[in-house]
Design a protein around this motif. Structure first.
Motif, short mmCIF file in Angstrom:
data_model
loop_
_atom_site.label_atom_id
_atom_site.label_comp_id
_atom_site.label_asym_id
_atom_site.label_seq_id
_atom_site.Cartn_x
_atom_site.Cartn_y
_atom_site.Cartn_z
N ASP A 17 0.39 -1.31 0.04
CA ASP A 17 0.06 0.22 0.35
C ASP A 17 1.02 1.41 0.12
O ASP A 17 1.86 1.51 1.03
CB ASP A 17 -0.70 -0.14 0.98
N GLU A 22 -4.51 11.18 4.00
CA GLU A 22 -5.90 10.59 4.33
C GLU A 22 -6.47 11.63 4.21
O GLU A 22 -6.68 11.83 3.36
CB GLU A 22 -5.62 11.49 5.90
N ASP A 45 -10.61 0.17 -0.26
CA ASP A 45 -9.74 -0.24 0.96
C ASP A 45 -9.89 -0.28 2.19
O ASP A 45 -9.51 -1.35 3.21
CB ASP A 45 -9.57 1.41 0.35
N GLU A 46 -11.96 -0.70 2.31
CA GLU A 46 -12.13 -1.15 3.61
C GLU A 46 -11.65 -2.49 3.63
O GLU A 46 -11.45 -3.24 5.33
CB GLU A 46 -13.87 -0.81 4.03
N LYS A 47 -11.88 -3.66 2.35
CA LYS A 47 -11.61 -4.76 1.87
C LYS A 47 -10.39 -4.82 2.64
O LYS A 47 -10.05 -5.79 3.33
CB LYS A 47 -12.36 -4.89 1.14
N LYS A 48 -9.36 -4.91 2.12
CA LYS A 48 -7.81 -4.74 2.16
C LYS A 48 -7.49 -4.15 3.64
O LYS A 48 -6.81 -4.98 4.62
CB LYS A 48 -7.31 -3.56 1.63
N LEU A 49 -8.14 -2.86 4.63
CA LEU A 49 -7.89 -3.66 5.64
C LEU A 49 -8.58 -4.60 6.39
O LEU A 49 -7.90 -4.64 7.19
CB LEU A 49 -8.23 -2.26 6.33
N SER A 50 -9.74 -5.38 6.59
CA SER A 50 -10.23 -5.92 7.04
C SER A 50 -8.90 -7.26 6.55
O SER A 50 -9.39 -8.09 7.79
CB SER A 50 -11.56 -6.08 7.07
N LYS A 51 -8.95 -7.24 5.64
CA LYS A 51 -8.48 -8.41 5.37
C LYS A 51 -6.78 -8.76 6.42
O LYS A 51 -6.32 -9.95 6.42
CB LYS A 51 -8.11 -8.81 3.92
N LYS A 52 -6.36 -7.79 6.07
CA LYS A 52 -5.08 -7.04 7.07
C LYS A 52 -4.88 -7.31 8.67
O LYS A 52 -4.35 -8.61 9.39
CB LYS A 52 -4.56 -6.49 7.11
N TYR A 53 -6.25 -7.64 9.88
CA TYR A 53 -6.28 -6.91 10.39
C TYR A 53 -6.13 -8.95 10.31
O TYR A 53 -6.32 -9.35 11.85
CB TYR A 53 -8.01 -6.42 10.81
#
Length: 61
Positions: A17, A22, A45-53
């Motif tokens: 990323d 921001e 972007d939210e999907k990418k963050l949730s997968k990392k989490y």
């Protein structure tokens, strides 16, 4: 110095990323499309963050 940077870029893995400023939901999207961020890249972007989490949490059990 340019040669060292080129060699580093050649052998190092690219960042997942790239750093970007921001962006608020109602700001123009960072990609330059002219569309609001919430209509353009917010869901992706939210999907990418949730997968990392999820990946970081799954290794802690």
């Amino acid at each position: 110095m340019g040669l060292l940077k080129a060699l580093k870029n050649l052998f190092m893995a690219p960042e997942e990323d790239p750093a970007r400023p921001e962006t608020g939901r109602n700001d123009p999207c960072w990609c330059g499309s002219g569309v609001k961020y919430k209509k353009c890249h917010l869901a992706e972007d939210e999907k990418k963050l949730s997968k990392k989490y999820e990946a970081s949490c799954s290794g802690n059990t």
